[in-house]
Scaffold this active site. Structure first.
Site, PDB file in Angstrom:
ATOM      1  N   TYR A 104       0.842  -1.192   0.000  1.00 24.76           N
ATOM      2  CA  TYR A 104       0.000   0.000   0.000  1.00 24.76           C
ATOM      3  C   TYR A 104       0.879   1.244   0.000  1.00 24.76           C
ATOM      4  O   TYR A 104       1.913   1.275   0.683  1.00 24.76           O
ATOM      5  CB  TYR A 104      -0.887   0.056   1.254  1.00 24.76           C
ATOM      6  CG  TYR A 104      -2.009  -0.931   1.257  1.00 24.76           C
ATOM      7  CD1 TYR A 104      -3.275  -0.576   0.795  1.00 24.76           C
ATOM      8  CD2 TYR A 104      -1.812  -2.218   1.742  1.00 24.76           C
ATOM      9  CE1 TYR A 104      -4.315  -1.492   0.820  1.00 24.76           C
ATOM     10  CE2 TYR A 104      -2.847  -3.134   1.765  1.00 24.76           C
ATOM     11  CZ  TYR A 104      -4.100  -2.761   1.307  1.00 24.76           C
ATOM     12  OH  TYR A 104      -5.125  -3.664   1.325  1.00 24.76           O
ATOM     13  N   TYR A 143      -0.194  -9.886   0.412  1.00 21.25           N
ATOM     14  CA  TYR A 143       0.857  -9.351   1.274  1.00 21.25           C
ATOM     15  C   TYR A 143       0.827 -10.030   2.637  1.00 21.25           C
ATOM     16  O   TYR A 143      -0.221 -10.485   3.099  1.00 21.25           O
ATOM     17  CB  TYR A 143       0.750  -7.828   1.411  1.00 21.25           C
ATOM     18  CG  TYR A 143      -0.554  -7.313   1.955  1.00 21.25           C
ATOM     19  CD1 TYR A 143      -0.785  -7.208   3.325  1.00 21.25           C
ATOM     20  CD2 TYR A 143      -1.559  -6.886   1.088  1.00 21.25           C
ATOM     21  CE1 TYR A 143      -1.980  -6.718   3.821  1.00 21.25           C
ATOM     22  CE2 TYR A 143      -2.765  -6.394   1.571  1.00 21.25           C
ATOM     23  CZ  TYR A 143      -2.958  -6.318   2.935  1.00 21.25           C
ATOM     24  OH  TYR A 143      -4.144  -5.830   3.414  1.00 21.25           O
ATOM     25  N   ARG A 153      -2.545 -11.978   3.416  1.00 24.80           N
ATOM     26  CA  ARG A 153      -3.883 -11.601   2.965  1.00 24.80           C
ATOM     27  C   ARG A 153      -4.063 -11.994   1.503  1.00 24.80           C
ATOM     28  O   ARG A 153      -3.175 -11.763   0.676  1.00 24.80           O
ATOM     29  CB  ARG A 153      -4.101 -10.081   3.046  1.00 24.80           C
ATOM     30  CG  ARG A 153      -4.213  -9.426   4.407  1.00 24.80           C
ATOM     31  CD  ARG A 153      -5.339  -9.865   5.321  1.00 24.80           C
ATOM     32  NE  ARG A 153      -6.594 -10.339   4.775  1.00 24.80           N
ATOM     33  CZ  ARG A 153      -7.604  -9.570   4.370  1.00 24.80           C
ATOM     34  NH1 ARG A 153      -7.529  -8.266   4.412  1.00 24.80           N
ATOM     35  NH2 ARG A 153      -8.725 -10.087   3.916  1.00 24.80           N
ATOM     36  N   HIS A 156      -7.162  -8.522  -2.649  1.00 26.76           N
ATOM     37  CA  HIS A 156      -8.471  -7.923  -2.358  1.00 26.76           C
ATOM     38  C   HIS A 156      -8.469  -6.435  -2.653  1.00 26.76           C
ATOM     39  O   HIS A 156      -7.430  -5.779  -2.626  1.00 26.76           O
ATOM     40  CB  HIS A 156      -8.877  -8.150  -0.895  1.00 26.76           C
ATOM     41  CG  HIS A 156      -7.945  -7.505   0.095  1.00 26.76           C
ATOM     42  ND1 HIS A 156      -6.766  -8.083   0.473  1.00 26.76           N
ATOM     43  CD2 HIS A 156      -8.021  -6.330   0.778  1.00 26.76           C
ATOM     44  CE1 HIS A 156      -6.152  -7.300   1.351  1.00 26.76           C
ATOM     45  NE2 HIS A 156      -6.890  -6.221   1.545  1.00 26.76           N
ATOM     46  N   HIS A 158     -10.578  -3.040  -1.276  1.00 27.41           N
ATOM     47  CA  HIS A 158     -11.491  -2.537  -0.251  1.00 27.41           C
ATOM     48  C   HIS A 158     -12.591  -1.685  -0.879  1.00 27.41           C
ATOM     49  O   HIS A 158     -12.322  -0.904  -1.801  1.00 27.41           O
ATOM     50  CB  HIS A 158     -10.728  -1.664   0.749  1.00 27.41           C
ATOM     51  CG  HIS A 158      -9.696  -2.394   1.549  1.00 27.41           C
ATOM     52  ND1 HIS A 158      -9.965  -2.973   2.756  1.00 27.41           N
ATOM     53  CD2 HIS A 158      -8.381  -2.631   1.307  1.00 27.41           C
ATOM     54  CE1 HIS A 158      -8.868  -3.530   3.242  1.00 27.41           C
ATOM     55  NE2 HIS A 158      -7.895  -3.348   2.377  1.00 27.41           N
TER      56      HIS A 158
END
Lengths: 242, 181
Positions: A104, A143, A153, A156, A158
């Site tokens: 991110y 990640y 994870r 995905h 959000h």
């Protein structure tokens, strides 16, 4: 006068509990006391309305400052409906995600994977008059996180939606068909009902796939609905369903 | 994916990286030029160990005063390193009561609050009422809470003529009242 028809009760097992023990961060944050059921008043029935003029759309996350993001280009399309199957028109959807390496663009993310200066990590899209939305992005990478040993994870994106009222606000995550990490993910598995979990998985769609350009994924979202017919007998039904 | 009998999509946590959403300045509800009786609302959020919740997304919605071209009734604030949040907004007035027999009783002035954070699988909904306002004793939502100490978790202290403060506890002693809608 606002329509004060109550929100339909949530279907058992289709939402995660607050105290989802497999997800460690819930341990000190999940309330211990029971929630207090409130009737639907103007506060819950209405909610903020967002316009594109004030909250401009960002529907292509793959281009920043004339550069193009690394990774597998995707288009995501879907509809926003309510529990009566009616489209939710002109509603704002916010999205954010990791880049193709699983990082991110956020100071809190210290994962040792490269940042991509040409990837826009967040977007905003409004549904059309039939509740449809569409945006272009890249497939986010998986990640690691520290929930348990060797935790990763799944891929995905959000999602944040408001819908027509305070009671329709929802934050969720869109996952990808075929991801082997899904079967191991505590956040995904915090939802008890398997069908409800699987509705968070976007379907690959060859018809949405743009030749020579991008893979297509379809992801529909259902916001809470209210019973179709308002009560008209003057009695207080607000305490029903406890 | 066609849904014959649609069921509301499952909630998932907002996680630690939601700040990628543009929100700077969204905690000032006068940002579109609203004028009137301006108040500030500050607060602090702690977890079950009493530690600050430093990564929360706190949202405020108020149906009063009614939204217009200069006021959309919505704010968003990131909690800071000490768990604090703040909003600048217009003072809400009383609003219509609940459906049915109790419907003639107005609700005391309040704002609705949504808290989302890592470790919260679903948003938490609560309200902030304001010390000194009339009508708390007959408010149809406050009166759903029997324990006066719990009711008090929803009432912000006046710290000045137009300033209010409320601490929120996600879990344990002094736990804030959260609502199911």
């Amino acid at each position: 006068m606002s329509d004060l028809t109550p929100y339909r009760p949530l279907v058992g097992g289709t939402q995660p509990p607050y105290d989802a023990g497999i997800y460690g961060s819930t341990k000190l944050r999940a309330p211990k006391q029971a929630l207090v059921q409130v009737p639907t008043s103007i506060t819950e029935a209405t909610g903020p309305q967002f316009s594109e003029s004030r909250y401009p759309s960002v529907i292509d996350l793959t281009k920043v400052n004339g550069g193009e993001a690394q990774g597998q280009r995707i288009v995501v399309e879907g509809r926003v409906l309510d529990e009566n199957g009616r489209p939710v028109p002109h509603t704002m959807i916010e999205i954010w995600q990791a880049n193709s390496t699983g990082r991110y663009h956020h100071p809190g993310d210290q994962h040792d994977a490269p940042l991509d200066p040409y990837f826009q990590g967040a977007g905003r899209v409004f549904t059309d008059s039939e509740g449809r939305y569409r945006y272009t992005s890249i497939k986010p990478g998986a990640y690691p996180w520290r929930n348990h040993h060797n935790a990763w994870r799944p891929n995905h994106i959000h999602y944040s939606l408001f819908g027509p009222g305070f009671g329709t606000r929802v934050i969720t995550q869109m996952y990808f068909e075929g991801d082997p990490l899904l079967k191991l993910d505590p956040i995904f598995h915090s939802i008890p009902d398997e069908a409800a979990r699987n509705r968070l998985i976007a379907d690959f769609d060859i018809d949405l796939t743009v030749p020579e350009w991008a893979l297509g994924y379809r992801f529909d979202i259902v916001l809470r609905g209210r019973d179709a017919t308002p009560f008209e007998d003057g009695n207080d039904h607000s305490h029903e369903g406890h | 994916m066609t849904l014959a009998t649609p069921i509301a999509t499952a909630s998932q946590t907002i996680g630690p990286y939601w700040h990628l959403l543009p929100y700077k300045g969204w905690n000032d509800l006068t940002r579109f030029g609203a004028t009137g009786d301006v108040i500030t609302i500050t607060g602090r959020i702690v977890d079950g160990a009493g530690d600050p919740v430093t990564d929360a997304c706190v949202e405020l919605w108020q149906p009063s005063p009614a939204a217009d071209a200069h006021f959309d009734g919505f704010g968003r604030c990131a909690s800071d390193a000490e768990g604090r949040f703040s909003f600048t907004t217009l003072r809400p007035g009383p609003v219509a009561g609940v459906h049915g027999a109790a419907g003639n009783v107005q609700q005391a002035p309040h704002v609705a609050i949504t808290i989302m954070a890592r470790g919260l699988m679903k948003a938490l909904a609560t309200r902030i009422y304001f010390e000194g306002d009339a009508g708390h004793d007959i408010d149809p939502v406050l009166n759903l809470i029997e324990d006066p100490a719990r009711r008090a978790t929803l009432i912000a202290k006046a710290t000045g003529p137009a300033a209010y403060h409320l601490d929120m506890v996600l879990q344990g002693a002094g736990e804030t009242v959260f609502f199911a809608i």
